[in-house]
Design an enzyme around this catalytic site. Structure first.
Site, PDB file in Angstrom:
ATOM      1  N   TRP A 101      11.282 -74.825 -67.373  1.00 27.34           N
ATOM      2  CA  TRP A 101      11.167 -76.188 -66.832  1.00 27.34           C
ATOM      3  C   TRP A 101      12.437 -77.005 -67.042  1.00 27.34           C
ATOM      4  CZ3 TRP A 101       7.972 -76.382 -63.183  1.00 27.34           C
ATOM      5  CH2 TRP A 101       6.735 -75.732 -63.233  1.00 27.34           C
ATOM      6  N   ASP A 171      10.681 -84.556 -70.885  1.00 26.33           N
ATOM      7  CA  ASP A 171       9.545 -84.063 -70.107  1.00 26.33           C
ATOM      8  C   ASP A 171       8.474 -83.663 -71.121  1.00 26.33           C
ATOM      9  OD1 ASP A 171       7.686 -82.609 -68.654  1.00 26.33           O
ATOM     10  OD2 ASP A 171       9.138 -81.226 -67.760  1.00 26.33           O
ATOM     11  N   LYS A 195      -1.686 -81.050 -67.007  1.00 23.85           N
ATOM     12  CA  LYS A 195      -1.727 -80.144 -68.137  1.00 23.85           C
ATOM     13  C   LYS A 195      -2.703 -80.668 -69.192  1.00 23.85           C
ATOM     14  CE  LYS A 195       1.335 -78.049 -65.863  1.00 23.85           C
ATOM     15  NZ  LYS A 195       2.752 -77.927 -65.985  1.00 23.85           N
TER      16      LYS A 195
HETATM   17  C1  LIG Z   1       3.888 -77.927 -65.072  1.00 31.48           C
HETATM   18  C2  LIG Z   1       5.144 -78.497 -65.554  1.00 31.48           C
HETATM   19  C3  LIG Z   1       6.053 -79.115 -64.680  1.00 31.48           C
HETATM   20  C4  LIG Z   1       5.830 -79.191 -63.186  1.00 31.48           C
HETATM   21  O1  LIG Z   1       4.760 -80.021 -62.885  1.00 31.48           O
HETATM   22  P1  LIG Z   1       4.344 -80.332 -61.371  1.00 31.48           P
HETATM   23  O2  LIG Z   1       3.390 -81.477 -61.526  1.00 31.48           O
HETATM   24  O3  LIG Z   1       3.707 -79.090 -60.825  1.00 31.48           O
HETATM   25  O4  LIG Z   1       5.548 -80.713 -60.615  1.00 31.48           O
HETATM   26  C5  LIG Z   1       7.210 -79.650 -65.216  1.00 31.48           C
HETATM   27  N1  LIG Z   1       7.448 -79.607 -66.533  1.00 31.48           N
HETATM   28  C6  LIG Z   1       6.599 -79.012 -67.408  1.00 31.48           C
HETATM   29  C7  LIG Z   1       6.928 -78.982 -68.854  1.00 31.48           C
HETATM   30  C8  LIG Z   1       5.419 -78.449 -66.933  1.00 31.48           C
HETATM   31  O5  LIG Z   1       4.578 -77.865 -67.811  1.00 31.48           O
END
Ligand SMILES: *Cc1c(COP(=O)(O)O)cnc(C)c1O
Length: 360
Positions: A101, A171, A195
């Site tokens: 990511w 993030d 998540k």
């Molecule tokens: C799932 C995830 C993303 C991407 O998320 P989307 O909503 O599908 O764009 C980005 N960063 C992390 C750490 C993730 O677990």
């Protein structure tokens, strides 16, 4: 058929009491004669839903008054672009790459300016967090970027990087609301909510007010400007009304459980059950260096791809779903977010123990 223990990395399990409450309200929200899905986002009743969601989130995370909370569509992925578009004033940013990511975020940022990879754990397939105490931070860097919990590789920071005074951007998608964080340590925190919080299609951005710029290049789409969202209460256009409503329910539910300190305690307890078993197992082993193990995503392997596949099939047959590891790591991955009950982790460990005994 009853509900299964769903170990998916995302979209992931939701708390059952929240789903039940939503089910009750889905046709007629509190006697107003319509569903939240059917409501104008400009209505008083919806305004109250979004205001309460923000207030409860501020309460949960103890967000200081000089930070804005934005509800933005496009998931975490759109933030990979919005962040450099909005924060690159000097056109330079430093990225720490600890997995898939942060790597994606860095390559997206390259479209908008100079990106320095100041640390990386790619040499050992992202199984650890590099030492971030004395990084070669660029004097011109507008921010330092991390993915604080790498969902695929199962790593997390136990200490934030020394950014040498630069703004920290994180993030937190796969650890959002899993533990208390000190918001003031960051310039910007964001996460896709599917998540650990709610339905997909929504990112929550928590940004220090002085980082919201108006003097942006003309190419930046209106929707992608943080000031667009900040100046319009996240309602410049129709927001993801449904996801915001569901997240609001989850915020209230987490508060009722005792807030983020309580979640941290439960999450540590849950993860310990699984890691203790993996450390004692002769069949399985965790793929991450112990001190950087995520409390949310737990990858583990047998060391043999065929054996891994057999275990995944056996878990599925026994009512444990989505345990197949990401292809870049292989093996298995158990995502044990806030909504995974401790009984789910205990049941999984009991199953794996039995499987190990029978297949020794
Ligand atoms: C799932 C995830 C993303 C991407 O998320 P989307 O909503 O599908 O764009 C980005 N960063 C992390 C750490 C993730 O677990």
């Amino acid at each position: 058929m009853g509900r299964v223990f769903n170990f998916s990395a995302g979209p992931a399990m939701m708390p059952l009491p929240v789903l039940e409450e939503i089910a009750k309200e889905v046709v007629d929200y509190r006697g107003c004669g319509m569903s939240v899905m059917e409501m104008s986002h400009r209505s008083k009743i919806y305004q109250q839903i979004i205001d309460e969601a923000e207030a409860d989130l501020r309460d949960l995370m103890k967000i200081p008054d000089n930070y804005k909370v934005l509800f933005v569509q496009g998931g975490a992925t759109l933030e990979f672009a919005m962040i450099p578009m909005n924060l690159m004033k000097n056109g330079v940013a430093d990225y720490i790459v600890t997995g898939a990511w942060s790597k994606k975020a860095a390559s997206e940022a390259k479209k908008y300016g100079k990106v320095n990879i100041v640390a990386s754990s790619e040499d050992r397939n992202y199984s650890y967090i590099p030492d971030c105490s004395d990084l070669p931070i660029d004097d011109d860097a507008d921010y330092v970027y991390i993915c604080e919990n790498e969902t695929i590789h199962g790593t997390t920071y136990n200490k934030l990087p020394n950014t040498k005074g630069k703004v920290l951007v994180a993030d937190q998608s796969s650890m959002f609301l899993s533990k208390p964080v000190n918001v003031s340590d960051y310039g910007l925190i964001y996460g896709g909510v599917q998540k650990n919080v709610g339905p997909a299609g929504l990112a929550i951005v928590i940004i220090r007010e002085d980082l919201i710029r108006e003097d942006l290049p003309a190419f930046v789409p209106t929707y992608c400007r943080f000031d667009t969202h900040a100046n319009n209460g996240s309602m410049y256009n129709t927001p993801n009304c449904w996801a915001i409503y569901v997240c609001g329910k989850v915020f209230k539910y987490l508060k009722s459980l005792g807030g983020l300190e309580a979640m941290d305690k439960i999450n540590k307890e849950k993860a310990a059950i699984l890691y203790d078993y993996l450390d004692s197992s002769k069949l399985f082993k965790g793929t991450v260096d112990k001190e950087f193990r995520s409390l949310m995503n737990v990858p583990f392997v047998t060391g043999d791809a065929d054996k891994d596949a057999a275990v995944v099939a056996a878990t599925k047959a026994a009512g444990f779903d989505n345990l197949k590891g990401h292809r870049s790591v292989g093996g298995l991955r158990a995502s044990i977010y806030n909504a995974m009950p401790i009984e789910g982790v205990k049941a999984l460990v009991d199953f794996l123990k039995k499987y190990e005994d029978e297949n020794a």
